[in-house]
Design a protein around this motif. Sequence first.
Motif, PDB file in Angstrom:
ATOM      1  N   GLU A  81     -79.669  18.495  58.391  1.00 57.51           N
ATOM      2  CA  GLU A  81     -80.318  19.770  58.084  1.00 57.51           C
ATOM      3  C   GLU A  81     -79.529  20.566  57.046  1.00 57.51           C
ATOM      4  N   PHE A  82     -78.213  20.495  57.110  1.00 60.84           N
ATOM      5  CA  PHE A  82     -77.385  21.226  56.149  1.00 60.84           C
ATOM      6  C   PHE A  82     -77.573  20.662  54.731  1.00 60.84           C
ATOM      7  N   PHE A  83     -77.654  19.338  54.619  1.00 62.76           N
ATOM      8  CA  PHE A  83     -77.878  18.716  53.315  1.00 62.76           C
ATOM      9  C   PHE A  83     -79.247  19.079  52.760  1.00 62.76           C
ATOM     10  N   LEU A  84     -80.274  18.978  53.600  1.00 60.75           N
ATOM     11  CA  LEU A  84     -81.628  19.266  53.138  1.00 60.75           C
ATOM     12  C   LEU A  84     -81.763  20.729  52.725  1.00 60.75           C
ATOM     13  N   ASN A  85     -81.149  21.633  53.482  1.00 62.10           N
ATOM     14  CA  ASN A  85     -81.207  23.052  53.120  1.00 62.10           C
ATOM     15  C   ASN A  85     -80.443  23.330  51.832  1.00 62.10           C
ATOM     16  N   ALA A  86     -79.290  22.699  51.674  1.00 60.85           N
ATOM     17  CA  ALA A  86     -78.511  22.896  50.448  1.00 60.85           C
ATOM     18  C   ALA A  86     -79.257  22.337  49.240  1.00 60.85           C
ATOM     19  N   PHE A  87     -79.900  21.189  49.420  1.00 59.67           N
ATOM     20  CA  PHE A  87     -80.670  20.579  48.340  1.00 59.67           C
ATOM     21  C   PHE A  87     -81.830  21.491  47.941  1.00 59.67           C
ATOM     22  N   LYS A  88     -82.542  21.982  48.937  1.00 60.29           N
ATOM     23  CA  LYS A  88     -83.663  22.889  48.669  1.00 60.29           C
ATOM     24  C   LYS A  88     -83.171  24.186  48.044  1.00 60.29           C
ATOM     25  N   ARG A  89     -82.041  24.678  48.516  1.00 55.87           N
ATOM     26  CA  ARG A  89     -81.503  25.939  48.015  1.00 55.87           C
ATOM     27  C   ARG A  89     -81.082  25.820  46.545  1.00 55.87           C
ATOM     28  N   SER A  90     -80.582  24.664  46.148  1.00 59.76           N
ATOM     29  CA  SER A  90     -80.177  24.467  44.753  1.00 59.76           C
ATOM     30  C   SER A  90     -81.368  24.613  43.813  1.00 59.76           C
ATOM     31  N   PHE A  91     -82.468  23.972  44.150  1.00 62.30           N
ATOM     32  CA  PHE A  91     -83.636  24.045  43.283  1.00 62.30           C
ATOM     33  C   PHE A  91     -84.352  25.387  43.416  1.00 62.30           C
ATOM     34  N   LEU A  92     -84.258  26.016  44.588  1.00 58.27           N
ATOM     35  CA  LEU A  92     -84.810  27.361  44.735  1.00 58.27           C
ATOM     36  C   LEU A  92     -84.037  28.338  43.856  1.00 58.27           C
ATOM     37  N   PHE A  93     -82.726  28.173  43.819  1.00 58.92           N
ATOM     38  CA  PHE A  93     -81.892  29.003  42.951  1.00 58.92           C
ATOM     39  C   PHE A  93     -82.277  28.794  41.490  1.00 58.92           C
ATOM     40  N   THR A  94     -82.546  27.565  41.123  1.00 62.47           N
ATOM     41  CA  THR A  94     -82.947  27.258  39.742  1.00 62.47           C
ATOM     42  C   THR A  94     -84.286  27.888  39.405  1.00 62.47           C
ATOM     43  N   LEU A  95     -85.249  27.793  40.310  1.00 58.44           N
ATOM     44  CA  LEU A  95     -86.558  28.392  40.070  1.00 58.44           C
ATOM     45  C   LEU A  95     -86.491  29.909  39.989  1.00 58.44           C
ATOM     46  N   ALA A  96     -85.516  30.493  40.672  1.00 57.71           N
ATOM     47  CA  ALA A  96     -85.391  31.952  40.658  1.00 57.71           C
ATOM     48  C   ALA A  96     -84.700  32.458  39.401  1.00 57.71           C
ATOM     49  N   THR A  97     -83.811  31.669  38.834  1.00 55.69           N
ATOM     50  CA  THR A  97     -83.004  32.146  37.705  1.00 55.69           C
ATOM     51  C   THR A  97     -83.557  31.771  36.345  1.00 55.69           C
ATOM     52  N   VAL A  98     -84.037  30.548  36.186  1.00 56.15           N
ATOM     53  CA  VAL A  98     -84.403  30.053  34.848  1.00 56.15           C
ATOM     54  C   VAL A  98     -85.536  30.862  34.218  1.00 56.15           C
ATOM     55  N   PRO A  99     -86.682  31.077  34.897  1.00 53.85           N
ATOM     56  CA  PRO A  99     -87.744  31.866  34.248  1.00 53.85           C
ATOM     57  C   PRO A  99     -87.298  33.269  33.869  1.00 53.85           C
ATOM     58  N   LEU A 100     -86.560  33.926  34.771  1.00 56.10           N
ATOM     59  CA  LEU A 100     -86.092  35.283  34.487  1.00 56.10           C
ATOM     60  C   LEU A 100     -85.105  35.279  33.320  1.00 56.10           C
ATOM     61  N   GLN A 101     -84.198  34.327  33.333  1.00 51.52           N
ATOM     62  CA  GLN A 101     -83.210  34.228  32.262  1.00 51.52           C
ATOM     63  C   GLN A 101     -83.865  33.961  30.915  1.00 51.52           C
ATOM     64  N   MET A 102     -84.853  33.089  30.898  1.00 54.28           N
ATOM     65  CA  MET A 102     -85.535  32.771  29.642  1.00 54.28           C
ATOM     66  C   MET A 102     -86.328  33.965  29.126  1.00 54.28           C
TER      67      MET A 102
END
Length: 322
Positions: A81-102
Amino acid sequence: MSATELHIPHTPAATRQGLAARIWKSRIDYLFLVPGLLIFGAFIVWPLIASEYYSLLNWTGFGAAKKFVGLQNYRELLQDEFFLNAFKRSFLFTLATVPLQMFISLVFAILLNNKLLKLSTLFRTMIFLPVVTPVVVIAIVIALMLSPFNGPINGLLLDAGLFERAVDFLGSPQLVLWTLAGVFVWKWTGVTLIYWLAALQTVPEELYEAAKLDGVKTWQVTVFVVLPIIAPFAVVIGLISAIAALNVFPLIQSTTQGGPFFASEVMEVFIFRIAFAPSGGMVPQLGYASAAGVLFGLAVMILTIFQIVAVRRARRKDPANG
């Protein structure tokens, strides 16, 4: 028949001899490549190969006791569960930052690309300054500014009456990831700004002059002329920014170390914790962490392949490329 009239076919042996002769002739040039190749092999190729090998072992990373377990680490990861949450959190972080940053960097780039704007160089330097500031320094400053006890950010929010009590931005499991996303955008917007400014240099100056003569408004030129021309660059810039957002270990490790309660633990922090800083009395698991690194690397590789395909399609649709 003279010698000049003879046609001698290029056999594979002759081709190899010609190649060997060219390499020997430029041997000094190739000699300068050796240090770079050694560094690339030592810090890129070898870690990749070693990680794939270690991922098949049950090994703490200390001592010679190693047990080959095959794909067991991968099977356990897919149920962790920790791996799956960390994996999901990494891409969630990317989806939250990239559009705003661009978006933010694009707005700044359009404004700063205007030759009539005075002090544009100063503004570019101010936006780029966080990029060259060490992450550790930023982490310390951010922790002080966002402190729920005497931080100036909470002081401003309380004085403005927006909140009744101080907000623990870095201590709340619900807010910490989004707070770090905002810090990440602030720090790396300057890099994306440079990309957009480079893209804007491809817009012919004649288009601006023609639009000015026709009485077209500035916002219309930006929307209907400039943006369609630089649209193909958005694919490249977006995916480069996405890959950068997946490598956010220095910022998170310097601020929250994945806390509180693993709420900000992304893949890189998860791998570091399992391999070098296990919690709860657990021993390091280098083999298990290597398997997690391999899976995360495959995900980033897929994203990179998508980038290559997207860039090629964008070039084919670009009228300027015929």
